[in-house]
Structure formats: C-alpha cells, structure tokens
Design a protein around this motif. Structure first.
Motif, PDB file in Angstrom:
ATOM      1  N   TYR A 250      54.321  31.794  38.140  1.00  0.00           N
ATOM      2  CA  TYR A 250      54.834  30.797  39.079  1.00  0.00           C
ATOM      3  C   TYR A 250      53.872  30.580  40.250  1.00  0.00           C
ATOM      4  N   GLY A 251      53.970  29.386  40.809  1.00  0.00           N
ATOM      5  CA  GLY A 251      53.423  29.091  42.111  1.00  0.00           C
ATOM      6  C   GLY A 251      54.578  28.700  43.021  1.00  0.00           C
ATOM      7  N   TYR A 252      54.292  28.496  44.297  1.00  0.00           N
ATOM      8  CA  TYR A 252      55.350  28.122  45.232  1.00  0.00           C
ATOM      9  C   TYR A 252      54.932  26.876  45.992  1.00  0.00           C
ATOM     10  N   ASP A 253      55.781  25.868  45.941  1.00  0.00           N
ATOM     11  CA  ASP A 253      55.519  24.605  46.622  1.00  0.00           C
ATOM     12  C   ASP A 253      56.107  24.664  48.023  1.00  0.00           C
ATOM     13  N   GLU A 254      55.244  24.680  49.037  1.00  0.00           N
ATOM     14  CA  GLU A 254      55.704  24.816  50.418  1.00  0.00           C
ATOM     15  C   GLU A 254      56.498  23.599  50.889  1.00  0.00           C
ATOM     16  N   GLU A 255      56.224  22.427  50.316  1.00  0.00           N
ATOM     17  CA  GLU A 255      56.943  21.225  50.749  1.00  0.00           C
ATOM     18  C   GLU A 255      58.367  21.203  50.211  1.00  0.00           C
ATOM     19  N   SER A 256      58.519  21.448  48.909  1.00  0.00           N
ATOM     20  CA  SER A 256      59.853  21.414  48.308  1.00  0.00           C
ATOM     21  C   SER A 256      60.599  22.732  48.466  1.00  0.00           C
ATOM     22  N   LYS A 257      59.864  23.789  48.875  1.00  0.00           N
ATOM     23  CA  LYS A 257      60.433  25.134  48.999  1.00  0.00           C
ATOM     24  C   LYS A 257      60.988  25.628  47.661  1.00  0.00           C
ATOM     25  N   GLU A 258      60.259  25.320  46.593  1.00  0.00           N
ATOM     26  CA  GLU A 258      60.693  25.716  45.258  1.00  0.00           C
ATOM     27  C   GLU A 258      59.523  26.283  44.461  1.00  0.00           C
ATOM     28  N   TYR A 259      59.861  27.161  43.509  1.00  0.00           N
ATOM     29  CA  TYR A 259      58.852  27.651  42.576  1.00  0.00           C
ATOM     30  C   TYR A 259      58.541  26.576  41.548  1.00  0.00           C
ATOM     31  N   PHE A 260      57.309  26.566  41.086  1.00  0.00           N
ATOM     32  CA  PHE A 260      56.962  25.728  39.929  1.00  0.00           C
ATOM     33  C   PHE A 260      56.330  26.621  38.866  1.00  0.00           C
ATOM     34  N   THR A 261      56.595  26.278  37.625  1.00  0.00           N
ATOM     35  CA  THR A 261      56.110  27.076  36.507  1.00  0.00           C
ATOM     36  C   THR A 261      54.648  26.757  36.227  1.00  0.00           C
ATOM     37  N   ILE A 262      53.867  27.792  35.978  1.00  0.00           N
ATOM     38  CA  ILE A 262      52.455  27.627  35.629  1.00  0.00           C
ATOM     39  C   ILE A 262      52.289  27.984  34.152  1.00  0.00           C
ATOM     40  N   PRO A 263      51.652  27.132  33.363  1.00  0.00           N
ATOM     41  CA  PRO A 263      51.496  27.432  31.933  1.00  0.00           C
ATOM     42  C   PRO A 263      50.791  28.766  31.707  1.00  0.00           C
ATOM     43  N   TRP A 264      51.213  29.503  30.674  1.00  0.00           N
ATOM     44  CA  TRP A 264      50.539  30.745  30.336  1.00  0.00           C
ATOM     45  C   TRP A 264      49.058  30.490  30.101  1.00  0.00           C
ATOM     46  N   PRO A 265      48.183  31.200  30.763  1.00  0.00           N
ATOM     47  CA  PRO A 265      46.749  30.996  30.550  1.00  0.00           C
ATOM     48  C   PRO A 265      46.314  31.523  29.178  1.00  0.00           C
ATOM     49  N   VAL A 266      45.693  30.653  28.421  1.00  0.00           N
ATOM     50  CA  VAL A 266      45.136  31.024  27.109  1.00  0.00           C
ATOM     51  C   VAL A 266      43.650  30.686  27.168  1.00  0.00           C
ATOM     52  N   GLN A 267      42.798  31.706  27.299  1.00  0.00           N
ATOM     53  CA  GLN A 267      41.384  31.480  27.586  1.00  0.00           C
ATOM     54  C   GLN A 267      40.501  32.386  26.723  1.00  0.00           C
ATOM     55  N   PRO A 268      40.511  32.194  25.403  1.00  0.00           N
ATOM     56  CA  PRO A 268      39.687  33.063  24.544  1.00  0.00           C
ATOM     57  C   PRO A 268      38.209  32.982  24.843  1.00  0.00           C
ATOM     58  N   GLU A 269      37.769  31.876  25.445  1.00  0.00           N
ATOM     59  CA  GLU A 269      36.352  31.748  25.809  1.00  0.00           C
ATOM     60  C   GLU A 269      35.990  32.704  26.945  1.00  0.00           C
ATOM     61  N   GLY A 270      37.002  33.245  27.617  1.00  0.00           N
ATOM     62  CA  GLY A 270      36.763  34.206  28.694  1.00  0.00           C
ATOM     63  C   GLY A 270      36.984  35.642  28.249  1.00  0.00           C
ATOM     64  N   SER A 271      36.929  35.864  26.965  1.00  0.00           N
ATOM     65  CA  SER A 271      37.114  37.217  26.435  1.00  0.00           C
ATOM     66  C   SER A 271      36.172  38.196  27.127  1.00  0.00           C
ATOM     67  N   GLY A 272      36.673  39.399  27.388  1.00  0.00           N
ATOM     68  CA  GLY A 272      35.879  40.407  28.090  1.00  0.00           C
ATOM     69  C   GLY A 272      36.136  40.397  29.580  1.00  0.00           C
ATOM     70  N   ALA A 273      36.328  39.206  30.146  1.00  0.00           N
ATOM     71  CA  ALA A 273      36.628  39.080  31.571  1.00  0.00           C
ATOM     72  C   ALA A 273      38.123  39.167  31.825  1.00  0.00           C
ATOM     73  N   GLY A 274      38.913  38.667  30.852  1.00  0.00           N
ATOM     74  CA  GLY A 274      40.365  38.676  30.946  1.00  0.00           C
ATOM     75  C   GLY A 274      40.951  38.728  29.550  1.00  0.00           C
ATOM     76  N   GLU A 275      42.178  38.218  29.389  1.00  0.00           N
ATOM     77  CA  GLU A 275      42.845  38.036  28.095  1.00  0.00           C
ATOM     78  C   GLU A 275      43.824  39.145  27.722  1.00  0.00           C
ATOM     79  N   MET A 276      43.746  40.332  28.307  1.00  0.00           N
ATOM     80  CA  MET A 276      44.705  41.365  27.940  1.00  0.00           C
ATOM     81  C   MET A 276      46.095  41.039  28.490  1.00  0.00           C
ATOM     82  N   ILE A 277      47.105  41.345  27.696  1.00  0.00           N
ATOM     83  CA  ILE A 277      48.510  41.232  28.081  1.00  0.00           C
ATOM     84  C   ILE A 277      49.112  42.619  27.910  1.00  0.00           C
ATOM     85  N   SER A 278      49.810  43.118  28.936  1.00  0.00           N
ATOM     86  CA  SER A 278      50.287  44.499  28.859  1.00  0.00           C
ATOM     87  C   SER A 278      51.421  44.702  29.856  1.00  0.00           C
ATOM     88  N   ASN A 279      51.827  45.968  30.021  1.00  0.00           N
ATOM     89  CA  ASN A 279      52.827  46.303  31.023  1.00  0.00           C
ATOM     90  C   ASN A 279      52.393  47.558  31.788  1.00  0.00           C
TER      91      ASN A 279
END
Length: 499
Positions: free
Chosen positions: A221-250
C-alpha cells in the motif's frame, strides 16, 4: 523505562509502541521476529490486506533488497567449491568468469572483481531506469541487463566511492546462473533455503503462485495524503532484477537465516562467514550519535554502536519495506517486513527501541528516529524548474521549432527507445515498459531546455530532472538528452533520433 520484551513475549508496552508508530507513519501492517540465543519471538501487527486480514508471523512479504545477502551467500558457495569452481575467488575478475557478457564503458572491465560487484564500489551509478520490465516487448533478463552495461557511463573511479547498484547484483545473479547452470531461485532453494528449513520462501511471483498461491501474501500500500486513504500498489514482479530483489518470505524463515549468520553455521563455511561481513567500503560520511561510520561488506552493511558490531540490511520495493540486523556477540537479531512505502520508518524506530533496551542505553542517549526521518522526508521533494535552472531569463525563450517537430523516436544503446509524443499540448514519453514504470512529461523551461517530470505510476512518486533537445544545421531535431543519472553531475544520457 518500560520493558519491551519479558518472559519470552512482547509486552503490552511494546504492542502499544508498535500501534502508535504504525499510526504515526500510516503503515497498514508489519511482522517482527526477534532472535535471542536461538529462541525466536515473532508477532504480526496491523493488516496484511487492509482493513480486515491481520498480519501473522507466517504472512509473506516481498523481501526486496534483503535478497542481496542471499545472492552474496550464493557466490560464497561457489568460492568455497574448489572442485567444481576452482577459478571463482572473491578477487577473481568478473570478465574472466562470464566473458564478453561483462564489458564496461571504460577501461576498467579487466579490473572489476567479484567482491567489487557485491560491495557497490565499481563506479557504476544507479541506472535502474535503463532496465525493461515484464511489460516490454522484449523484457530484460539478468544476461541482457549485464550486457547493456557497456553502454552506461561510469561516474566514479574504481573502489573510491560507495554507489548503491541494484544492477551489479543482477550481474552477480547472471554469474551464478552461468557458472552453476541453475536458475538462481533453484540454486538458493537447493543450497541455502532447504538446508536452513526455510520452507516458506520463494523466488518471484511465479514461484509463489506455482508452489502455494498468493492467499498468504500481503498486499502493498501507499497512502494518499489528500484523500486520507490507502491505495493498493501492484505486486512488484521484476525478474530482470534478479539478485538485487525478488525473494518473497516471512519473518520466521528469515529468522532461520539470521541464526545461521549469528552462529556462523552451515551451509556457509567459516571462511564464507568471515568474508561476507568483512567491510569493503564506507557507505556515507554522516555520523549519528554513538555510532561508527557504516560500511558495506558483501550483501551486508556493518557498523559499531556503543562498541557492539552490528550487521544488517534493509529493503524497499513498491509497497513493501524490510529490515534485518544482528549483533553477533550477543547472539541477538531482528527482522521485520511491512506492506507500505513508509514501513521503513516504523521498522527503524521499533528495531532501535529493542536495541536500546538490549544494550541498556540510557534514555538521554536515544536517537530521535521520528524527528530524523521526518526531516529527511521534508527535504525529499522534486526539484522545481527554478532549482533545476537557477539562471533562467526573466522571459523564457520560446522553442526554435513547433512542439510537434520534437516528437519522434529516439534511441540510446543502454537506455533503449524513447518515443516522444505530443499529447494535450505537452511532449510525453510512455515508459510503462520499464522496471519502475513511469510517465515522463517534458515541461518547457526556456529555448530547447525542459523539465523532465517523471511520475512513477505504481508508487505515485514524482521526480524531476533536466532535459534538452539538439537541433541540427538543417533545422531538424537530431537528439534528446535527459539527466537520468544524478551522479553524473549534469551530464545527460543522449538519445539519437531515429525517425
């Protein structure tokens, strides 16, 4: 001072601090795990899917740049394997290992070593915007990202300056894949995750979808200061950035990794543990009270605080932040994931509150992280036209040609194609095919000079830079330049007109 952890549980005082800090920074939710002598205490706070699905310790998040520690670990396993990879050492030249795929734009190609690309000291500035994402006609891969570096200008001498580079960790991913013959995600699972029993860790959205689905994945999520509401951000899918990111975990799985680092246990060798956290370069010159200069090792940052060595790394990607640290001597660690652009602010405050208690730091020596981070945010705004062009004439000069004459297709061998179009009276470039998707609008400043207003669509972040057109002697526009790389201090990336 109230206790934050007591009898193996987070106290109501800590829960209250988390709730207040989440509200202060408008973060929907986060998970936390604390490691103390191999005992793991974990808890979720807030919402993984606002407003009604709570975060649990098992909730999955994007690890973002906390992937880098695993990429460096993967390389350390190659370094250790003298039988299969006798040529791979930390001081081995990258070009010796992957040949013509690794060529830089000046004469340092035959000087860059494996440890250089894993410690942000090659002299390559941030060039993420050169990378094509999954929406491109021809998406980038780790190999194509590596090969385009021959066309990206370098901005600092080798091994003199810390310049955070996602792309160089993608080079490392390509190196591991080329030498091992395995996809990096498969290599990590076989060599690291499975030995550590990290059974809820995945490499990219496709891996998660195939193995268990996305029902336990947090939404960013992001937060819109004008509307005072959260907005959904699409799940990042960036295989071209492998090694720098891409892991999903807990946090539970990452706690197993931190225990491995704290105990200097397998699958990493004793020498590997030593090399991974050995400082290679100072990251900045801003000292904070009672803290040493921060250094970058190999996929890890290291510094001292009140005499204790602290090792860690942060991560940030659209809609998610992450943070992990450990204190080797005390066998203590912390890891957290959050589903917000501003999650880091919460994680920093909570992490240091726990460290202060652990080290018995007097209240008067606590650093005010809220004040510091707010100050940093207040300074972080897009530069205005006047800031970018302080010497504009009182009456700006008109463009030489009609705006429609500047529209066309422009090409740079590193940054690819920019198609400049005239829309609603303004020149615009659609860059939604990039890793970080954005729309570039060219606002006239004076003469052939423009402000390039870049709006990163998913996170709704603006950024402004200088841009310029060049006109040939025949009166036709021949090239278009933009200051894509801030470290080049005014030098533009020039796109030549094709049509």
């Amino acid at each position: 001072m109230s206790s934050l952890v007591r009898d193996g549980s987070f106290t109501p005082e800590f829960d209250d601090l988390v709730s207040k800090t989440l509200r202060r920074w408008k973060v929907p939710g986060l998970s936390i795990a604390v490691i103390n002598n191999d005992e793991v205490l974990a808890k979720g706070y807030g919402y993984s899917r606002y407003p009604d699905k709570p975060v649990k310790p098992e909730t999955l998040f994007h690890a973002a740049s906390m992937t880098k520690a695993f990429t460096a670990t993967a390389v350390s396993l190659l370094v250790d394997d003298d039988k299969q990879f006798p040529d791979v050492k930390w001081t081995t030249l990258v070009a010796k290992l992957i040949g013509d795929d690794f060529v830089l734009s000046d004469n340092r190609t035959d000087q860059i070593t494996v440890e250089d690309i894993l410690s942000h000291r090659t002299g390559l500035p941030d060039c993420d915007d050169a990378c094509y994402g999954i929406d491109a006609k021809v998406p980038d891969t780790p190999k194509s990202v590596t090969r385009k570096l021959r066309h990206i200008p370098l901005s600092q001498p080798l091994r003199t300056t810390y310049q955070y580079s996602n792309v160089m960790f993608t080079v490392a991913a390509h190196l591991v894949e080329t030498l091992s013959g395995q996809y990096l995600g498969d290599f990590l699972r076989q060599k690291i995750w499975e030995p550590l029993k990290m059974t809820n860790t995945y490499y990219g959205g496709d891996d998660l979808e195939e193995r268990r689905g996305t029902q336990d994945m947090a939404v960013g999520y992001g937060y819109d200061e004008e509307s005072k509401e959260y907005f959904t951000i699409p799940w990042p899918v960036q295989p071209e950035g492998s090694g720098a990111g891409e892991m999903i975990s807990n946090v539970l799985d990452y706690a197993e990794f931190l225990k491995c680092m704290i105990n200097k246990s397998g699958p990493i060798s004793e020498k590997g543990h030593e090399e991974l956290v050995k400082p290679r370069i100072v990251t900045d010159d801003e000292l904070k009270p009672f803290m040493s200069y921060m250094c970058y090792a190999l996929g890890w940052e290291t510094f001292s605080y009140h005499g204790e060595l602290i090792v860690g790394h942060d991560g940030s990607v659209n809609g998610f932040t992450s943070k992990m640290i450990y204190i080797p001597r005390m066998k203590w660690g912390f890891v957290s994931f959050a589903n917000s652009q501003d999650g880091y602010e919460v994680q920093q405050k909570l992490c240091w509150a726990l460290v202060y208690e652990l080290l018995k730091v007097p209240l008067e020596r606590h650093f005010d992280w809220d004040e510091y981070i707010q100050g940093e945010q207040d300074k972080d705004h897009p530069k205005t036209k006047e800031e970018l062009y302080p010497n504009l004439p009182e009456k700006p000069l008109p463009t030489i040609l009609e705006l429609s004459a500047y529209a066309g297709e422009y090409y740079h061998p590193g940054y690819g194609t920019h198609i400049v179009e005239l829309k609603d009276g303004k020149l615009q470039v659609d860059c939604m095919d990039r890793t970080w998707r954005y729309i570039l609008t060219l606002v006239h400043a004076s003469g052939e000079f423009f402000v390039a207003e870049m709006f990163y669509v998913d996170a709704r972040n603006p950024y402004n830079a200088r841009a310029e057109f060049r006109i040939g002697p025949d009166g036709v526009v021949v090239s278009f330049g933009i200051e894509y790389i801030e470290d080049l201090e005014g030098e533009k990336i020039w796109f030549e007109r094709r049509r």
